[in-house]
Design a protein around this motif. Structure first.
Motif, PDB file in Angstrom:
ATOM      1  N   ALA A   1       0.620   6.649  -6.290  1.00 24.61           N
ATOM      2  CA  ALA A   1      -0.626   6.419  -5.536  1.00 24.61           C
ATOM      3  C   ALA A   1      -0.472   5.193  -4.637  1.00 24.61           C
ATOM      4  N   ARG A   2       0.169   4.156  -5.152  1.00 22.32           N
ATOM      5  CA  ARG A   2       0.373   2.943  -4.331  1.00 22.32           C
ATOM      6  C   ARG A   2       1.259   3.234  -3.133  1.00 22.32           C
ATOM      7  N   LEU A   3       2.332   3.958  -3.378  1.00 18.92           N
ATOM      8  CA  LEU A   3       3.247   4.290  -2.270  1.00 18.92           C
ATOM      9  C   LEU A   3       2.512   5.099  -1.197  1.00 18.92           C
ATOM     10  N   PHE A   4       1.727   6.067  -1.629  1.00 17.86           N
ATOM     11  CA  PHE A   4       0.997   6.898  -0.667  1.00 17.86           C
ATOM     12  C   PHE A   4      -0.046   6.081   0.089  1.00 17.86           C
ATOM     13  N   TYR A   5      -0.715   5.170  -0.625  1.00 18.02           N
ATOM     14  CA  TYR A   5      -1.716   4.324   0.026  1.00 18.02           C
ATOM     15  C   TYR A   5      -1.053   3.491   1.127  1.00 18.02           C
ATOM     16  N   GLU A   6       0.072   2.874   0.777  1.00 17.88           N
ATOM     17  CA  GLU A   6       0.769   2.045   1.773  1.00 17.88           C
ATOM     18  C   GLU A   6       1.232   2.881   2.960  1.00 17.88           C
ATOM     19  N   ARG A   7       1.702   4.069   2.671  1.00 18.89           N
ATOM     20  CA  ARG A   7       2.266   4.905   3.730  1.00 18.89           C
ATOM     21  C   ARG A   7       1.179   5.487   4.643  1.00 18.89           C
ATOM     22  N   PHE A   8       0.052   5.925   4.070  1.00 23.10           N
ATOM     23  CA  PHE A   8      -0.927   6.683   4.864  1.00 23.10           C
ATOM     24  C   PHE A   8      -2.214   5.931   5.187  1.00 23.10           C
ATOM     25  N   ILE A   9      -2.532   4.873   4.437  1.00 29.75           N
ATOM     26  CA  ILE A   9      -3.836   4.253   4.638  1.00 29.75           C
ATOM     27  C   ILE A   9      -3.783   2.747   4.863  1.00 29.75           C
ATOM     28  N   GLY A  10      -2.992   2.056   4.081  1.00 28.18           N
ATOM     29  CA  GLY A  10      -2.989   0.581   4.084  1.00 28.18           C
ATOM     30  C   GLY A  10      -2.800  -0.020   5.472  1.00 28.18           C
ATOM     31  N   PRO A  11      -2.926  -1.331   5.599  1.00 28.77           N
ATOM     32  CA  PRO A  11      -2.905  -1.987   6.907  1.00 28.77           C
ATOM     33  C   PRO A  11      -1.647  -1.694   7.722  1.00 28.77           C
ATOM     34  N   ASP A  12      -0.523  -1.429   7.034  1.00 27.81           N
ATOM     35  CA  ASP A  12       0.715  -1.191   7.790  1.00 27.81           C
ATOM     36  C   ASP A  12       1.043   0.292   7.968  1.00 27.81           C
ATOM     37  N   ALA A  13       0.081   1.147   7.582  1.00 27.37           N
ATOM     38  CA  ALA A  13       0.382   2.592   7.618  1.00 27.37           C
ATOM     39  C   ALA A  13       0.573   3.079   9.044  1.00 27.37           C
TER      40      ALA A  13
END
Ligand code: ADP
Ligand code: ASP
Ligand code: MG
Length: 406
Positions: free
Chosen positions: A394-406
């Motif tokens: 879930a963390r990896l997906f958040y970083e990849r698709f949503i987080g500030p650097d996505a």
């Protein structure tokens, strides 16, 4: 006449007498701002979990009718206490059970469906100037049996009442400020989603985002009731609006949801012409009141057929004994996998092309996270991944698709 406003308070907002008092103050403030109020309440704190645990002392397979009798007690307590607190503050309040509020359901104990609302008493009490407090999560069947609407079902009671009463808006208060792009218990400080379409919220909720019950969204859609998810402890802060959203821009992952315990079942049909296993395994699950989803059967190589479905652990009160019985009944014709959790990406348009799915598969491969299945609907990509690595995924997906650097 002032407009009707339905306000729903979850268990965390009503954890103790101080919480109930604070909710009473908030209800009175909203009334004074010019609304006729229907307050729908959940059981206090973790009451429902506690009641389920008590039943487990006696059996792993409790009678579902009795579970409903047991569980509705929680909301009866909180609704009466809130009415008492409101009256003690000089407001005129009356509490009603789901049955008294006219919430009529089918007879599927522990997961009943609202089939009709006859809110005569609610209307009358409002007309008499009362604040009406309704016990959430419960209804009554046509045969006068007490029923419950599934875990988290007070959301459904609130939105269904709002729709039946033509309320312009239904406020859902919990311990978080709106709907976030991921579960805050897994991702630290996920971004808040300012607005979501009904369909996106329904998919997020079905995929495990606990903040709102999926059936609640269904009722909001019926009459276009706007749902406003807010925080009881910061009621002025802007939360999330769920409504009909037009003119969506480009496809994007709006949110990620997880369900940490799901059981994956594979069933094998030796002879594709017969359909015997297909029929009997699904019928067997049904006869044991197992709630099964994502059923798919197809022909593989050769003559046989392979099928699969998943069973979320949540709300399946008879899961352990039912799986053991299924294993005994079907032997080698089925495999039961209990090592997966579900992770879903939700957003309008994300399955129109498959770049998101391909990126998701690559991300899992890159990190060596094992997967059990992939499944797409028009708004969602769901996958089963190794349960121990679900939070990491879930963390990896958040970083990849949503987080500030996505
Ligand atoms: P209530 O008891 O008020 O009904 P719930 O516990 O059912 O509240 O829902 C609120 C909880 O849902 C939050 O505390 C949060 O941990 C969890 N949650 C899971 N996914 C999300 C999400 N995407 N956004 C916000 N909260 C979420
Ligand atoms: N009290 C019920 C539950 O814990 C219903 C609800 O909270 O909405 O599931
Ligand atoms: Mg809830």
């Amino acid at each position: 006449m002032n407009p009707v406003l339905v306000m729903k308070f979850g268990g965390s907002s009503l954890a103790d007498p101080a919480g109930i008092g604070a909710v009473a103050d908030l209800v009175i403030r909203r009334r004074d701002a010019g609304h006729r109020i229907v307050a729908v309440v959940s059981a206090m704190g973790k009451t429902t979990d506690g009641l389920i645990e008590q039943s487990r002392v006696f059996t792993a397979e409790p009678d579902l009718r009795e579970m409903d009798m047991l569980l509705t007690a929680g909301e009866r307590v909180s609704s009466a206490l809130l009415a008492i607190a409101l009256n003690a503050r000089g407001a005129k309040a009356v509490s009603l059970t789901g049955s008294q509020a006219g919430i009529i359901t089918d007879d599927s104990h522990t997961n009943a469906r609202i089939v009709e609302i006859r809110p005569y008493r609610v209307r009358r009490a409002l007309d008499e100037g009362h604040i009406v407090v309704v016990g959430g999560f419960q209804g009554v069947s046509f045969t006068k049996e007490v029923t419950t609407l599934g875990r988290g079902g007070s959301d459904t009671s609130a939105v269904a009442l709002a729709s039946a009463l033509d309320a312009a808006e239904c406020e859902i208060y919990s311990d978080v400020t709106g709907v976030f792009a991921a579960d805050p218990r897994i991702i630290k400080d996920p971004v808040r989603i300012a607005a979501l379409s009904y369909q996106e919220m329904q998919e997020l909720a079905e995929a495990g985002a606990k903040v709102l019950h999926p059936k609640a969204v269904e009722f909001a859609k019926l009459k276009g009731t706007v749902i406003n998810c807010k925080n009881t402890f910061a009621p002025e802060a802007e939360g999330t609006l769920i409504a009909n959203l037009e003119g969506r821009v480009k496809p994007r992952v709006a949110g990620i949801a997880t369900e940490d315990k799901v059981v994956l079942v594979h069933a094998y049909e030796q002879n594709a012409g017969s359909l015997d296993t297909v029929e009997s395994v699904v019928a067997f699950a049904e006869s044991r009141s197992l709630r099964v989803k994502q059923i798919a059967f197809h022909r593989g190589r050769g003559d046989g057929m392979v099928g699969s479905f998943i069973i979320p652990e949540k709300e399946n009160y008879h899961l352990g004994p039912a799986l053991a019985a299924m294993k005994e009944r079907f032997g080698d014709a089925i495999d039961i996998h209990e090592r997966f959790g579900a992770l879903s990406l939700v957003g309008a348009g994300i399955t129109e092309r498959h770049d998101f799915l391909i990126a998701a598969i690559r991300l899992l491969k890159e990190h060596g996270i094992g997967a059990g299945s992939f499944h797409t609907t028009s708004f969602r990509i769901s996958m089963l991944v190794e349960r121990e690595r679900l939070a990491e995924a879930a963390r990896l997906f958040y970083e990849r698709f949503i987080g500030p650097d996505a």
